[in-house]
Write an enzyme that holds these catalytic residues in place. Structure first.
Site, mmCIF file in Angstrom:
data_model
loop_
_atom_site.group_PDB
_atom_site.id
_atom_site.type_symbol
_atom_site.label_atom_id
_atom_site.label_comp_id
_atom_site.label_asym_id
_atom_site.label_seq_id
_atom_site.Cartn_x
_atom_site.Cartn_y
_atom_site.Cartn_z
ATOM 1 C CB CYS A 195 -0.916 -0.012 1.227
ATOM 2 S SG CYS A 195 -2.020 1.413 1.332
ATOM 3 C CG HIS A 245 -5.749 -2.331 -1.338
ATOM 4 N ND1 HIS A 245 -4.773 -3.010 -0.644
ATOM 5 C CD2 HIS A 245 -5.446 -1.003 -1.213
ATOM 6 C CE1 HIS A 245 -3.931 -2.133 -0.102
ATOM 7 N NE2 HIS A 245 -4.312 -0.905 -0.447
ATOM 8 C CD GLU A 246 -6.845 1.606 -3.770
ATOM 9 O OE1 GLU A 246 -6.976 2.515 -2.919
ATOM 10 O OE2 GLU A 246 -5.746 1.089 -4.029
#
Length: 291
Positions: A195, A245-246
């Site tokens: 990330c 993930h986002e």
């Protein structure tokens, strides 16, 4: 009635009485006690028949168990989707976007990474959203990322951008405002994730903390583009992983939250980031990772 004992000779119809019987009693005994040669026989395959019948009963039960598990999984997903929809409906809503250039990627454990992210009202769609998305793409490409969420650059609204190819001019650039998950596939996959908000202390923009994260291989979502137009997409594989993930960022969830299987290697780096941030912001309040 007098007691009597009788004996039957197999294959013979004659009945020999050890005591004298009346004609009527003798006739009755002859009808009740029949020679073995005329007794009905069981079918020769009776035992196999019973086995086949037992198998036919077991097989449907396995199907029923599988169907029950599938129904329970679907019910659980429906409940999760309902809970998620209720939570999203209770979120704050903004009518305009407020931010200033140049944007920078916030690093863990900055409190804004865990803050509540507001939904955009119809009035918030327009040139400002497009400008925000363009600058987010610039940062994403500069830092060699494939996705970026607005809270990562200090703008706490439900907006994300991503390009699975990670190269400007290649692949598909997606701007997603007010995204929602409609459904997830049950098939899961574990892969390493990093990330842009989890750079190692003192490392370069590419020196990130990584961990193994399990995610669904298929996800169906809805969102709005920069003009406020609604659309639905189904993502699979790598693209599904990027979206999830986002989307987690918009929920205030960070990828180490889902990477417990990698905590043995991740925790020392995470703790260094926490201690460094506290040395610069002694009064900061944030959720720390514990063993």
């Amino acid at each position: 009635m007098p007691l009597a004992a009788a004996r039957l000779t197999q294959g013979s119809a004659s009945l020999q009485a050890s005591v004298s019987l009346s004609a009527d009693a003798a006739s009755l005994c002859a009808r009740l006690i029949r020679p073995a040669s005329i007794m009905p026989r069981l079918p020769p395959l009776a035992s196999k028949y019973v086995v086949r019948k037992t198998i036919s009963i077991v097989a449907p039960s396995k199907v029923a168990v599988a169907a029950r598990r599938s129904a329970l999984a679907e019910l659980s997903q429906m409940r999760e989707e309902g809970d998620r929809a209720r939570e999203e409906d209770s979120l704050p809503v903004v009518d305009s976007l407020q931010w200033s250039s140049p944007l920078q990627v916030l690093q863990y454990p900055h409190p804004q990474l865990r803050a509540v992210n507001a939904r955009l009202s119809p009035a918030a769609f327009g040139p400002e959203l497009r400008k925000l998305a363009d600058e987010m793409f610039d940062i994403m490409y500069r830092d060699h990322g494939v996705g970026l969420a607005a809270p990562q650059v200090g703008v706490n609204v439900r907006v994300m951008v991503f390009n699975p190819d990670g190269q400007r001019g290649e692949g598909e650039e997606l701007i997603m405002a007010n995204p929602r998950i409609i459904s997830k596939g049950r098939q899961m996959d574990v892969q390493q994730e990093g990330c842009l908000s989890f750079k190692k202390l003192g490392g370069s923009t590419e020196d990130l903390i990584f961990g193994d994260v399990e995610r669904s291989l298929r996800v169906k979502v809805s969102a709005q583009d920069e003009g406020g137009r609604s659309y639905t997409r189904t993502f699979t594989g790598w693209t599904a992983r990027i979206f999830q993930h986002e989307f987690d960022h918009l929920e205030g969830t960070l990828f180490p939250d889902r990477a417990r299987r990698s905590w043995a290697t991740m925790l020392p780096e995470l703790h260094r980031l926490e201690e460094d941030y506290l040395s610069r912001h002694p009064s900061a309040n944030f959720k720390r990772y514990e063993e």
